[in-house]
Design an enzyme around this catalytic site. Structure first.
Site, short mmCIF file in Angstrom:
data_model
loop_
_atom_site.label_atom_id
_atom_site.label_comp_id
_atom_site.label_asym_id
_atom_site.label_seq_id
_atom_site.Cartn_x
_atom_site.Cartn_y
_atom_site.Cartn_z
N ARG A 145 -3.17 -8.23 -25.64
CA ARG A 145 -1.78 -8.63 -25.44
C ARG A 145 -1.61 -9.53 -24.22
O ARG A 145 -0.51 -9.98 -23.92
CB ARG A 145 -0.89 -7.38 -25.24
CG ARG A 145 -0.81 -6.48 -26.44
CD ARG A 145 -0.06 -5.20 -26.11
NE ARG A 145 1.37 -5.34 -26.19
CZ ARG A 145 2.13 -4.89 -27.18
NH1 ARG A 145 1.60 -4.23 -28.17
NH2 ARG A 145 3.43 -5.05 -27.17
N TYR A 148 0.18 -13.03 -23.96
CA TYR A 148 1.64 -12.99 -23.94
C TYR A 148 2.13 -12.41 -22.61
O TYR A 148 2.94 -13.03 -21.91
CB TYR A 148 2.12 -12.13 -25.11
CG TYR A 148 3.62 -12.06 -25.28
CD1 TYR A 148 4.33 -13.14 -25.79
CD2 TYR A 148 4.32 -10.91 -24.95
CE1 TYR A 148 5.71 -13.07 -25.97
CE2 TYR A 148 5.70 -10.82 -25.13
CZ TYR A 148 6.38 -11.91 -25.64
OH TYR A 148 7.75 -11.83 -25.82
N GLU A 150 0.64 -11.85 -19.63
CA GLU A 150 0.32 -12.60 -18.42
C GLU A 150 0.96 -13.99 -18.46
O GLU A 150 1.33 -14.54 -17.42
CB GLU A 150 -1.19 -12.70 -18.22
CG GLU A 150 -1.88 -11.35 -17.99
CD GLU A 150 -1.57 -10.70 -16.63
OE1 GLU A 150 -0.56 -11.06 -15.98
OE2 GLU A 150 -2.36 -9.84 -16.22
N ASN A 177 12.82 -4.87 -26.68
CA ASN A 177 12.77 -5.03 -28.14
C ASN A 177 14.15 -5.27 -28.76
O ASN A 177 15.04 -4.43 -28.63
CB ASN A 177 12.16 -3.79 -28.80
CG ASN A 177 10.73 -3.56 -28.38
OD1 ASN A 177 10.46 -3.38 -27.19
ND2 ASN A 177 9.82 -3.58 -29.31
N GLY A 210 2.75 7.65 -33.96
CA GLY A 210 4.19 7.35 -34.01
C GLY A 210 4.98 7.99 -32.87
O GLY A 210 6.21 7.96 -32.88
N ARG A 281 8.83 2.82 -23.57
CA ARG A 281 9.55 1.68 -23.00
C ARG A 281 11.06 1.91 -23.14
O ARG A 281 11.55 2.18 -24.22
CB ARG A 281 9.15 0.42 -23.75
CG ARG A 281 9.56 -0.82 -23.01
CD ARG A 281 9.27 -2.04 -23.77
NE ARG A 281 7.88 -2.41 -23.77
CZ ARG A 281 7.32 -3.07 -24.77
NH1 ARG A 281 8.00 -3.36 -25.84
NH2 ARG A 281 6.07 -3.43 -24.70
P1 NAD Z 1 10.65 -16.01 -32.67
O1 NAD Z 1 9.19 -16.06 -32.92
O2 NAD Z 1 11.55 -15.77 -33.83
O3 NAD Z 1 11.15 -17.35 -31.96
C1 NAD Z 1 10.34 -18.12 -31.12
C2 NAD Z 1 10.59 -19.58 -31.46
O4 NAD Z 1 9.80 -20.41 -30.58
C3 NAD Z 1 10.18 -19.94 -32.89
O5 NAD Z 1 11.21 -20.68 -33.51
C4 NAD Z 1 8.93 -20.78 -32.71
O6 NAD Z 1 8.70 -21.68 -33.77
C5 NAD Z 1 9.20 -21.43 -31.37
N1 NAD Z 1 7.98 -21.88 -30.68
C6 NAD Z 1 6.82 -21.20 -30.47
N2 NAD Z 1 5.96 -21.95 -29.78
C7 NAD Z 1 6.58 -23.14 -29.53
C8 NAD Z 1 6.19 -24.34 -28.88
N3 NAD Z 1 4.97 -24.47 -28.31
N4 NAD Z 1 7.08 -25.36 -28.83
C9 NAD Z 1 8.31 -25.26 -29.40
N5 NAD Z 1 8.72 -24.16 -30.04
C10 NAD Z 1 7.87 -23.11 -30.11
O7 NAD Z 1 10.89 -14.92 -31.54
P2 NAD Z 1 12.24 -14.36 -30.89
O8 NAD Z 1 12.24 -12.91 -31.11
O9 NAD Z 1 13.39 -15.16 -31.30
O10 NAD Z 1 11.93 -14.59 -29.35
C11 NAD Z 1 12.55 -15.63 -28.60
C12 NAD Z 1 12.13 -15.51 -27.14
O11 NAD Z 1 12.55 -14.25 -26.62
C13 NAD Z 1 10.62 -15.59 -26.92
O12 NAD Z 1 10.37 -16.32 -25.74
C14 NAD Z 1 10.22 -14.15 -26.73
O13 NAD Z 1 9.08 -14.03 -25.93
C15 NAD Z 1 11.46 -13.57 -26.05
N6 NAD Z 1 11.54 -12.13 -26.30
C16 NAD Z 1 11.94 -11.64 -27.51
C17 NAD Z 1 11.99 -10.27 -27.70
C18 NAD Z 1 12.44 -9.67 -29.01
O14 NAD Z 1 12.40 -8.44 -29.16
N7 NAD Z 1 12.90 -10.41 -29.98
C19 NAD Z 1 11.61 -9.40 -26.68
C20 NAD Z 1 11.18 -9.93 -25.48
C21 NAD Z 1 11.17 -11.30 -25.27
N1 UDP Z 2 4.39 -0.54 -35.02
C1 UDP Z 2 4.20 0.35 -36.06
N2 UDP Z 2 4.15 -0.14 -37.33
C2 UDP Z 2 4.32 -1.45 -37.62
C3 UDP Z 2 4.53 -2.36 -36.57
C4 UDP Z 2 4.56 -1.88 -35.27
O1 UDP Z 2 4.06 1.55 -35.85
O2 UDP Z 2 4.28 -1.80 -38.83
C5 UDP Z 2 4.47 -0.03 -33.64
C6 UDP Z 2 3.63 -0.76 -32.62
O3 UDP Z 2 2.32 -0.24 -32.56
C7 UDP Z 2 4.40 -0.47 -31.34
C8 UDP Z 2 5.87 -0.42 -31.81
O4 UDP Z 2 5.81 -0.18 -33.21
O5 UDP Z 2 4.06 0.77 -30.82
C9 UDP Z 2 6.64 -1.71 -31.54
O6 UDP Z 2 5.89 -2.77 -32.06
P1 UDP Z 2 6.42 -4.27 -32.08
O7 UDP Z 2 5.29 -5.11 -32.58
O8 UDP Z 2 7.70 -4.34 -32.80
O9 UDP Z 2 6.77 -4.62 -30.56
P2 UDP Z 2 6.06 -4.33 -29.15
O10 UDP Z 2 7.07 -3.53 -28.45
O11 UDP Z 2 4.79 -3.57 -29.33
O12 UDP Z 2 5.83 -5.68 -28.58
#
Ligand code: NAD
Ligand code: UDP
Length: 322
Positions: A145, A148, A150, A177, A210, A281
């Site tokens: 992981r 992502y 780091e 999340n 789980g 978390r």
């Molecule tokens: P997502 O994968 O749906 O969206 C990410 C978008 O970035 C996509 O449209 C993808 O095509 C675009 N992308 C990826 N690499 C790119 C690049 N090099 N240049 C241009 N576009 C690029 O994910 P999301 O859930 O919408 O997440 C959006 C942001 O929020 C991300 O930075 C993610 O790390 C952060 N984030 C999301 C969550 C969550 O639970 N959804 C949690 C923590 C952080």
């Molecule tokens: N997970 C699971 N089944 C799945 C997908 C994810 O049990 O089909 C678990 C995963 O191992 C983690 C949690 O659900 O413990 C959240 O995973 P997710 O990939 O949604 O986000 P994370 O918080 O790990 O980045």
């Protein structure tokens, strides 16, 4: 007097969170430039915005410099699902770091305020629970992981160094999340996996036993949090600020809730736990409450029901038009 719209750049704007953010910014009267390379995002997410004269879509990879004129930047570009970010870990790190450098350089030239979508992953597998912003985290620098975790940590460093060195106005959100409609059906994240599996009558794949926990925030609450942090905190307040729902559930509880909402017979199937999967978390959101006046309002059951409705429609559509 002619009303001049605020021009806002959203990187990753065709992804799950980005598409809702673009929609909300347009509704708030902004002129939106959505930049995406479509690695995990899809045009389907923003199709309904394409006719809006104040919405513009540009295919671009943020690891390359971008020359545009805007007033504000939201930097969301980065794959967020473990399945996707592990698929090409070098590109994930490049997206986080080169992407941050390019967007910070743009913000510096334009003197624009810039928002960074950071993550609860900066806390790694935490020994402090719930996680406050002051906690420095416990992250493996060489694991599966790490690209992502780091990458996002280094992006935070860059944001704070641009602030110290160049006086940039930054807003760093640590997102926990988040789920909702428009997650990619093959995204691999737990909510979309369980919902799609339950709707298909397939077994729900629980990794490990789980008992690991997560806190799930509905997308509408999260987008409101982004805007509060960007627009309703003092100009010199950089964050980092946790954004997430403090309700904490085991993954098994989530599986049972999804099964109950969908109402099918789906069984639960246990699979091996991926490497470095955090045990627990939950966000401490005291800072968001105090500084931004923000807290989530959508309960998990209600948000999941909306998500199930969305995926139900999507799967029917996909079956009708394979
Ligand atoms: P997502 O994968 O749906 O969206 C990410 C978008 O970035 C996509 O449209 C993808 O095509 C675009 N992308 C990826 N690499 C790119 C690049 N090099 N240049 C241009 N576009 C690029 O994910 P999301 O859930 O919408 O997440 C959006 C942001 O929020 C991300 O930075 C993610 O790390 C952060 N984030 C999301 C969550 C969550 O639970 N959804 C949690 C923590 C952080
Ligand atoms: N997970 C699971 N089944 C799945 C997908 C994810 O049990 O089909 C678990 C995963 O191992 C983690 C949690 O659900 O413990 C959240 O995973 P997710 O990939 O949604 O986000 P994370 O918080 O790990 O980045």
């Amino acid at each position: 007097m002619r009303h001049i719209k605020k021009r806002v750049l959203v990187t990753g704007g065709s992804g799950f969170l980005g598409s809702f953010l673009c929609e909300r910014l347009l509704a708030d009267g902004c002129d939106v430039l959505c930049v995406d390379n479509f690695f995990t995002g899809t045009k389907r997410n923003i199709k309904h915005l394409l006719d809006n004269p104040y919405f513009e879509l540009k295919r671009h990879d943020v690891t390359f410099p971008l020359y545009v004129e805007v007033d504000e930047i939201y930097n969301l570009a980065c794959p967020a699902s473990p399945v996707h970010y592990r698929h090409d870990p070098v590109q994930t790190t490049k997206t986080s770091i080169h992407g941050a450098i390019n967007m910070l350089g743009l913000a510096k030239r334009l003197r624009a305020r810039i928002f960074q979508a950071s993550t609860s992953e900066v806390y790694g597998d935490p020994e402090i629970h719930p996680q406050p912003e002051a906690y420095w985290g416990r992250v493996n620098p060489i694991g599966e992981r790490s690209c992502y975790d780091e990458g996002k940590r280094c992006a935070e460093t860059l944001f704070f160094d641009y602030r110290r060195q160049h006086g940039l106005r930054i807003k760093v959100a640590r997102i926990f999340n988040t789920y909702g409609p428009r997650m990619h059906p093959n995204d691999g994240r737990v909510v979309s996996n369980f919902v799609v599996q339950a709707l298909r009558g397939a077994p729900l794949t629980v990794y490990g036993d789980g008992s690991q926990t997560r806190s799930f925030c509905y997308v509408d609450d999260m987008i409101e949090g982004f805007l509060r942090l960007m627009n309703h905190t003092p100009d010199d307040f950089p964050g980092p600020m946790n954004l997430g729902n403090p309700g904490e559930f085991t993954i098994l509880q989530l599986a049972e809730l999804v099964r109950e909402i969908v109402g099918g017979p789906a069984e639960i199937q246990f699979r091996p736990l991926p490497g470095d999967d955090p045990r627990q978390r939950r966000p401490d959101i005291a800072l968001a409450r105090e500084v931004a006046g923000w807290q989530p309002v959508v309960p998990l059951r209600e948000g999941l029901a909306k998500t199930v409705d969305y995926f139900d429609g999507l799967l029917r559509d996909m079956d009708a038009h394979p």
